[in-house]
Scaffold this motif. Structure first.
Motif, PDB file in Angstrom:
ATOM      1  N   THR A   1       0.834  -1.205   0.000  1.00  0.00           N
ATOM      2  CA  THR A   1       0.000   0.000   0.000  1.00  0.00           C
ATOM      3  C   THR A   1       0.865   1.250   0.000  1.00  0.00           C
ATOM      4  O   THR A   1       0.598   2.205  -0.744  1.00  0.00           O
ATOM      5  N   LYS A   2       1.928   1.239   0.795  1.00  0.00           N
ATOM      6  CA  LYS A   2       2.812   2.408   0.876  1.00  0.00           C
ATOM      7  C   LYS A   2       3.517   2.667  -0.456  1.00  0.00           C
ATOM      8  O   LYS A   2       3.649   3.811  -0.897  1.00  0.00           O
ATOM      9  N   GLU A   3       3.965   1.599  -1.094  1.00  0.00           N
ATOM     10  CA  GLU A   3       4.627   1.759  -2.397  1.00  0.00           C
ATOM     11  C   GLU A   3       3.650   2.301  -3.430  1.00  0.00           C
ATOM     12  O   GLU A   3       4.006   3.140  -4.272  1.00  0.00           O
ATOM     13  N   LEU A   4       2.405   1.856  -3.356  1.00  0.00           N
ATOM     14  CA  LEU A   4       1.375   2.358  -4.267  1.00  0.00           C
ATOM     15  C   LEU A   4       1.105   3.840  -4.008  1.00  0.00           C
ATOM     16  O   LEU A   4       0.947   4.625  -4.956  1.00  0.00           O
TER      17      LEU A   4
ATOM     18  N   LEU B   1       1.556   6.922  -6.660  1.00  0.00           N
ATOM     19  CA  LEU B   1       0.439   7.815  -6.960  1.00  0.00           C
ATOM     20  C   LEU B   1       0.778   9.277  -6.691  1.00  0.00           C
ATOM     21  O   LEU B   1       0.498  10.147  -7.529  1.00  0.00           O
ATOM     22  N   VAL B   2       1.370   9.572  -5.522  1.00  0.00           N
ATOM     23  CA  VAL B   2       1.656  10.975  -5.193  1.00  0.00           C
ATOM     24  C   VAL B   2       2.755  11.549  -6.075  1.00  0.00           C
ATOM     25  O   VAL B   2       2.887  12.771  -6.204  1.00  0.00           O
ATOM     26  N   SER B   3       3.541  10.668  -6.695  1.00  0.00           N
ATOM     27  CA  SER B   3       4.637  11.127  -7.552  1.00  0.00           C
ATOM     28  C   SER B   3       4.172  11.495  -8.958  1.00  0.00           C
ATOM     29  O   SER B   3       4.967  11.991  -9.757  1.00  0.00           O
ATOM     30  N   ILE B   4       2.898  11.248  -9.254  1.00  0.00           N
ATOM     31  CA  ILE B   4       2.332  11.632 -10.553  1.00  0.00           C
ATOM     32  C   ILE B   4       1.569  12.942 -10.371  1.00  0.00           C
ATOM     33  O   ILE B   4       0.547  12.977  -9.682  1.00  0.00           O
ATOM     34  N   PRO B   5       2.034  14.049 -10.951  1.00  0.00           N
ATOM     35  CA  PRO B   5       1.315  15.327 -10.786  1.00  0.00           C
ATOM     36  C   PRO B   5      -0.121  15.225 -11.304  1.00  0.00           C
ATOM     37  O   PRO B   5      -0.347  14.718 -12.408  1.00  0.00           O
TER      38      PRO B   5
ATOM     39  N   HIS C   1      -0.507  15.451  -0.735  1.00  0.00           N
ATOM     40  CA  HIS C   1      -1.499  14.728  -1.532  1.00  0.00           C
ATOM     41  C   HIS C   1      -1.848  13.344  -0.996  1.00  0.00           C
ATOM     42  O   HIS C   1      -2.372  12.510  -1.734  1.00  0.00           O
ATOM     43  N   LEU C   2      -1.583  13.089   0.294  1.00  0.00           N
ATOM     44  CA  LEU C   2      -2.170  11.888   0.911  1.00  0.00           C
ATOM     45  C   LEU C   2      -3.686  11.996   0.834  1.00  0.00           C
ATOM     46  O   LEU C   2      -4.384  10.984   0.784  1.00  0.00           O
ATOM     47  N   ASP C   3      -4.180  13.218   0.840  1.00  0.00           N
ATOM     48  CA  ASP C   3      -5.565  13.529   0.490  1.00  0.00           C
ATOM     49  C   ASP C   3      -5.611  13.650  -1.036  1.00  0.00           C
ATOM     50  O   ASP C   3      -5.170  14.663  -1.582  1.00  0.00           O
ATOM     51  N   ASP C   4      -6.078  12.670  -1.784  1.00  0.00           N
ATOM     52  CA  ASP C   4      -6.720  11.484  -1.258  1.00  0.00           C
ATOM     53  C   ASP C   4      -6.071  10.242  -1.861  1.00  0.00           C
ATOM     54  O   ASP C   4      -6.696   9.208  -2.004  1.00  0.00           O
ATOM     55  N   LYS C   5      -4.801  10.377  -2.214  1.00  0.00           N
ATOM     56  CA  LYS C   5      -4.146   9.249  -2.891  1.00  0.00           C
ATOM     57  C   LYS C   5      -3.877   8.086  -1.945  1.00  0.00           C
ATOM     58  O   LYS C   5      -3.738   6.942  -2.401  1.00  0.00           O
ATOM     59  N   ALA C   6      -3.853   8.353  -0.639  1.00  0.00           N
ATOM     60  CA  ALA C   6      -3.779   7.239   0.310  1.00  0.00           C
ATOM     61  C   ALA C   6      -5.030   6.375   0.197  1.00  0.00           C
ATOM     62  O   ALA C   6      -4.961   5.144   0.204  1.00  0.00           O
ATOM     63  N   SER C   7      -6.185   7.019   0.054  1.00  0.00           N
ATOM     64  CA  SER C   7      -7.447   6.278  -0.061  1.00  0.00           C
ATOM     65  C   SER C   7      -7.567   5.573  -1.411  1.00  0.00           C
ATOM     66  O   SER C   7      -8.133   4.479  -1.499  1.00  0.00           O
ATOM     67  N   VAL C   8      -7.044   6.193  -2.470  1.00  0.00           N
ATOM     68  CA  VAL C   8      -7.041   5.528  -3.777  1.00  0.00           C
ATOM     69  C   VAL C   8      -6.240   4.237  -3.689  1.00  0.00           C
ATOM     70  O   VAL C   8      -6.667   3.180  -4.171  1.00  0.00           O
TER      71      VAL C   8
ATOM     72  N   LEU D   1      -7.574   0.402  -4.381  1.00  0.00           N
ATOM     73  CA  LEU D   1      -6.913  -0.477  -5.346  1.00  0.00           C
ATOM     74  C   LEU D   1      -6.453  -1.768  -4.676  1.00  0.00           C
ATOM     75  O   LEU D   1      -6.567  -2.860  -5.252  1.00  0.00           O
ATOM     76  N   GLN D   2      -5.957  -1.654  -3.455  1.00  0.00           N
ATOM     77  CA  GLN D   2      -5.560  -2.846  -2.711  1.00  0.00           C
ATOM     78  C   GLN D   2      -6.768  -3.723  -2.375  1.00  0.00           C
ATOM     79  O   GLN D   2      -6.677  -4.951  -2.365  1.00  0.00           O
ATOM     80  N   LEU D   3      -7.901  -3.071  -2.100  1.00  0.00           N
ATOM     81  CA  LEU D   3      -9.134  -3.823  -1.828  1.00  0.00           C
ATOM     82  C   LEU D   3      -9.545  -4.631  -3.057  1.00  0.00           C
ATOM     83  O   LEU D   3      -9.864  -5.823  -2.949  1.00  0.00           O
ATOM     84  N   ILE D   4      -9.549  -3.997  -4.220  1.00  0.00           N
ATOM     85  CA  ILE D   4      -9.930  -4.696  -5.456  1.00  0.00           C
ATOM     86  C   ILE D   4      -8.970  -5.860  -5.714  1.00  0.00           C
ATOM     87  O   ILE D   4      -9.392  -6.972  -6.069  1.00  0.00           O
ATOM     88  N   LYS D   5      -7.685  -5.610  -5.508  1.00  0.00           N
ATOM     89  CA  LYS D   5      -6.684  -6.667  -5.695  1.00  0.00           C
ATOM     90  C   LYS D   5      -6.943  -7.841  -4.748  1.00  0.00           C
ATOM     91  O   LYS D   5      -6.864  -9.008  -5.141  1.00  0.00           O
ATOM     92  N   ARG D   6      -7.280  -7.543  -3.503  1.00  0.00           N
ATOM     93  CA  ARG D   6      -7.537  -8.600  -2.510  1.00  0.00           C
ATOM     94  C   ARG D   6      -8.767  -9.413  -2.889  1.00  0.00           C
ATOM     95  O   ARG D   6      -8.770 -10.654  -2.781  1.00  0.00           O
TER      96      ARG D   6
END
Length: 351
Positions: free
Chosen positions: A10-13, A17-21, A186-193, A197-202
């Motif tokens: 999740t952290k790597e994701l 995500l935050v690294s993409i403007p 931008h943890l708002d809201d890329k942490a939730s994204v 995504l992890q939920l869908i993967k699971r």
């Protein structure tokens, strides 16, 4: 080693995500990233006309649907004026204050695709020149972008291809501490994204069949108020926004639990759904806090205002210093992941 299953994924994701403007209005690249992630999971997606992304997992009950949403758009700015001193004046995108970006590195994205770096500063920054450097107001008039290029006037800037309306993004400066803290813009809201995504993967990895057909909207205009107000199917009963929990004086939200919002600036969230989320948290030993966010609106409240006949809720990881240089902890990510997982497996309660 982390105690929380797959938290490093999740952290790597989040880092990716935050690294993409992706300031509101310029989110194509991050939507493409999410699209490719879901494609690798063999999840079909479609885009709405606003540029958001919708993924659907079929459920046992196809007559009643759920929708979960998180947003990839972030705060940012646009070039308001090409100044005669070789710098840029900004116009802000999203609800934040100029002091939150003073001294921040940024990128200017031209319409031709070129990217220039710069720094957001007060015009009166140098204390050796400006007596009022500490007292001058942090506002549109006084703050400007210093471009990392040899420019002395407006003509020099325009020769680079920079013009009014070009988007400006902020350096996320993402860092992971050894003790589980995550710092980034931008943890708002890329942490939730990342959590969705992890939920869908699971769900895919565990080959789960959800009780209800469930839609996931990755919205791209939430910071300007209308990201999740469309594409809600007529069959949708419940709509859950996954967004940051706001921290500060008088708040119960922290960085170590999932925050369940009971009310924000739009009014109370659905009482029955809130109680259902609390019951799921208590049954599954998920750490949670109930809270009111006084100056806040979500994709779920935008959907309600648009007239959709839905039951709406809002949860998310606790984020410190929202709309500035934010911070959370992997424990909060874990508890939020667990609650959304238990939620999508649960039955819709007769409220």
């Amino acid at each position: 080693m982390s105690t929380y299953p797959k938290v490093n994924e999740t952290k790597e994701l989040i880092k990716q995500l935050v690294s993409i403007p992706s300031p509101s209005g310029n989110t194509t690249k991050v939507i493409q990233f999410v699209e490719e992630f879901l494609k690798d999971l063999q999840v079909e997606t479609k885009r709405n006309r606003k540029g958001g992304l919708i993924a659907t997992l079929p459920g046992t009950n196809e007559e009643e649907h759920r929708m979960l949403t998180a947003h990839v758009d972030t705060l940012g700015a646009m070039v308001k004026e090409v100044k005669s001193n070789g710098r840029l004046r900004l116009d802000l995108i999203g609800g934040f204050k100029y002091n939150a970006i003073e001294g921040e590195y940024c990128e200017i994205h031209t319409s031709s695709g070129k990217v220039f770096t710069g720094t957001i500063l007060m015009h009166q920054t140098s204390v050796h020149v400006y007596k009022e450097a500490g007292d001058a107001k942090r506002n549109q008039e006084n703050m400007e972008v210093r471009i990392d290029a040899k420019v002395e006037n407006a003509e020099d800037i325009r020769k680079l291809g920079i013009e009014v309306g070009d988007f400006v993004s902020f350096d996320p400066r993402v860092q992971f501490a050894d003790n589980g803290f995550i710092k980034s813009r931008h943890l708002d809201d890329k942490a939730s994204v990342a959590i969705l995504l992890q939920l869908i993967k699971r769900v895919k990895e565990e080959k789960l069949t959800l009780p209800y057909t469930t839609h996931f909207l990755i919205s791209n205009n939430e910071e300007i108020g209308y990201g999740g107000n469309s594409n809600v199917t007529p069959e949708t009963i419940e709509y859950l926004a996954v967004d940051m929990g706001a921290m500060g004086d008088g708040q119960s939200t922290d960085e170590f639990t999932v925050s369940i919002c009971v009310k924000d600036a739009s009014g109370p969230y659905h009482y029955g759904l809130r109680k259902h989320l609390v019951q799921l948290a208590e049954k599954n030993k998920i750490g949670y806090k109930l809270d009111i966010y006084p100056y806040y609106g979500s994709d779920a409240s935008a959907a309600i205002r648009s007239g959709h006949d839905i039951i709406h809720g809002l949860i998310g990881p606790g984020i410190d210093s929202s709309h500035a240089y934010e911070r959370t902890h992997e424990e909060s990510l874990h508890h939020t992941e667990q609650l959304v997982y238990e939620y999508v497996k649960s039955e819709i309660v007769s409220y």
